[in-house]
Design a protein around this motif. Structure first.
Motif, PDB file in Angstrom:
ATOM      1  N   GLY A  14      25.260  -5.068  27.286  1.00 48.56           N
ATOM      2  CA  GLY A  14      24.694  -5.260  28.620  1.00 48.56           C
ATOM      3  C   GLY A  14      23.623  -4.229  28.926  1.00 48.56           C
ATOM      4  O   GLY A  14      22.549  -4.549  29.439  1.00 48.56           O
ATOM      5  N   PHE A  15      23.912  -2.954  28.604  1.00 45.01           N
ATOM      6  CA  PHE A  15      22.919  -1.892  28.828  1.00 45.01           C
ATOM      7  C   PHE A  15      21.688  -2.096  27.946  1.00 45.01           C
ATOM      8  O   PHE A  15      20.557  -1.901  28.387  1.00 45.01           O
ATOM      9  N   LEU A  16      21.891  -2.486  26.682  1.00 40.65           N
ATOM     10  CA  LEU A  16      20.750  -2.706  25.789  1.00 40.65           C
ATOM     11  C   LEU A  16      19.844  -3.806  26.322  1.00 40.65           C
ATOM     12  O   LEU A  16      18.624  -3.662  26.359  1.00 40.65           O
ATOM     13  N   LYS A  17      20.443  -4.899  26.755  1.00 40.53           N
ATOM     14  CA  LYS A  17      19.650  -6.008  27.304  1.00 40.53           C
ATOM     15  C   LYS A  17      18.868  -5.574  28.537  1.00 40.53           C
ATOM     16  O   LYS A  17      17.704  -5.920  28.717  1.00 40.53           O
ATOM     17  N   LYS A  18      19.516  -4.792  29.412  1.00 35.42           N
ATOM     18  CA  LYS A  18      18.892  -4.363  30.661  1.00 35.42           C
ATOM     19  C   LYS A  18      17.762  -3.356  30.394  1.00 35.42           C
ATOM     20  O   LYS A  18      16.667  -3.472  30.947  1.00 35.42           O
ATOM     21  N   LEU A  19      18.012  -2.369  29.540  1.00 36.63           N
ATOM     22  CA  LEU A  19      17.058  -1.285  29.341  1.00 36.63           C
ATOM     23  C   LEU A  19      15.953  -1.606  28.341  1.00 36.63           C
ATOM     24  O   LEU A  19      14.832  -1.128  28.490  1.00 36.63           O
ATOM     25  N   ALA A  20      16.254  -2.408  27.322  1.00 37.72           N
ATOM     26  CA  ALA A  20      15.273  -2.678  26.274  1.00 37.72           C
ATOM     27  C   ALA A  20      14.549  -4.002  26.472  1.00 37.72           C
ATOM     28  O   ALA A  20      13.610  -4.301  25.746  1.00 37.72           O
ATOM     29  N   GLY A  21      15.001  -4.779  27.438  1.00 34.84           N
ATOM     30  CA  GLY A  21      14.347  -6.061  27.680  1.00 34.84           C
ATOM     31  C   GLY A  21      14.426  -6.949  26.462  1.00 34.84           C
ATOM     32  O   GLY A  21      15.482  -7.138  25.879  1.00 34.84           O
ATOM     33  N   ASN A  22      13.289  -7.469  26.040  1.00 34.82           N
ATOM     34  CA  ASN A  22      13.272  -8.387  24.895  1.00 34.82           C
ATOM     35  C   ASN A  22      12.898  -7.695  23.591  1.00 34.82           C
ATOM     36  O   ASN A  22      12.536  -8.342  22.626  1.00 34.82           O
ATOM     37  N   GLN A  23      12.969  -6.365  23.543  1.00 38.40           N
ATOM     38  CA  GLN A  23      12.670  -5.631  22.312  1.00 38.40           C
ATOM     39  C   GLN A  23      13.753  -5.830  21.254  1.00 38.40           C
ATOM     40  O   GLN A  23      13.514  -5.663  20.070  1.00 38.40           O
ATOM     41  N   PHE A  24      14.968  -6.155  21.712  1.00 38.97           N
ATOM     42  CA  PHE A  24      16.098  -6.377  20.810  1.00 38.97           C
ATOM     43  C   PHE A  24      16.771  -7.689  21.174  1.00 38.97           C
ATOM     44  O   PHE A  24      16.756  -8.106  22.325  1.00 38.97           O
ATOM     45  N   GLU A  25      17.390  -8.294  20.188  1.00 38.34           N
ATOM     46  CA  GLU A  25      18.164  -9.502  20.432  1.00 38.34           C
ATOM     47  C   GLU A  25      19.618  -9.203  20.095  1.00 38.34           C
ATOM     48  O   GLU A  25      19.947  -8.835  18.971  1.00 38.34           O
ATOM     49  N   VAL A  26      20.486  -9.314  21.075  1.00 34.50           N
ATOM     50  CA  VAL A  26      21.910  -9.094  20.856  1.00 34.50           C
ATOM     51  C   VAL A  26      22.496 -10.406  20.347  1.00 34.50           C
ATOM     52  O   VAL A  26      22.527 -11.400  21.064  1.00 34.50           O
ATOM     53  N   LEU A  27      22.936 -10.405  19.104  1.00 36.82           N
ATOM     54  CA  LEU A  27      23.432 -11.625  18.488  1.00 36.82           C
ATOM     55  C   LEU A  27      24.908 -11.860  18.732  1.00 36.82           C
ATOM     56  O   LEU A  27      25.347 -12.986  18.856  1.00 36.82           O
ATOM     57  N   ASN A  28      25.684 -10.794  18.776  1.00 36.32           N
ATOM     58  CA  ASN A  28      27.116 -10.942  18.950  1.00 36.32           C
ATOM     59  C   ASN A  28      27.639  -9.764  19.747  1.00 36.32           C
ATOM     60  O   ASN A  28      27.562  -8.637  19.305  1.00 36.32           O
ATOM     61  N   GLU A  29      28.187 -10.045  20.909  1.00 37.49           N
ATOM     62  CA  GLU A  29      28.684  -8.986  21.775  1.00 37.49           C
ATOM     63  C   GLU A  29      30.143  -8.671  21.530  1.00 37.49           C
ATOM     64  O   GLU A  29      30.718  -7.860  22.220  1.00 37.49           O
ATOM     65  N   ALA A  30      30.793  -9.282  20.627  1.00 37.77           N
ATOM     66  CA  ALA A  30      32.205  -9.096  20.282  1.00 37.77           C
ATOM     67  C   ALA A  30      32.955 -10.388  20.557  1.00 37.77           C
ATOM     68  O   ALA A  30      32.384 -11.378  20.983  1.00 37.77           O
TER      69      ALA A  30
END
Length: 50
Positions: A14-30
């Protein structure tokens, strides 16, 4: 996977998505875990939806 790990991974994603925007793609959150209301509530206080 331990419940604590599931919570921390989802919060981190959640923090990565909020802070990095679209620089990273979270594929699996668990694994999908039900009944994790306290972490969801804490993250919503920071305006981050997990």
């Amino acid at each position: 996977m331990a419940l604590t790990t599931i919570v921390l991974v989802k919060m981190g994603a959640g923090f990565l998505k909020k802070l990095a925007g679209n620089q990273f793609e979270v594929l699996n959150e668990a694994l999908e875990a039900h009944g994790l209301n306290p972490p969801v509530q804490v993250m919503s206080e920071t305006n981050i939806d997990i």
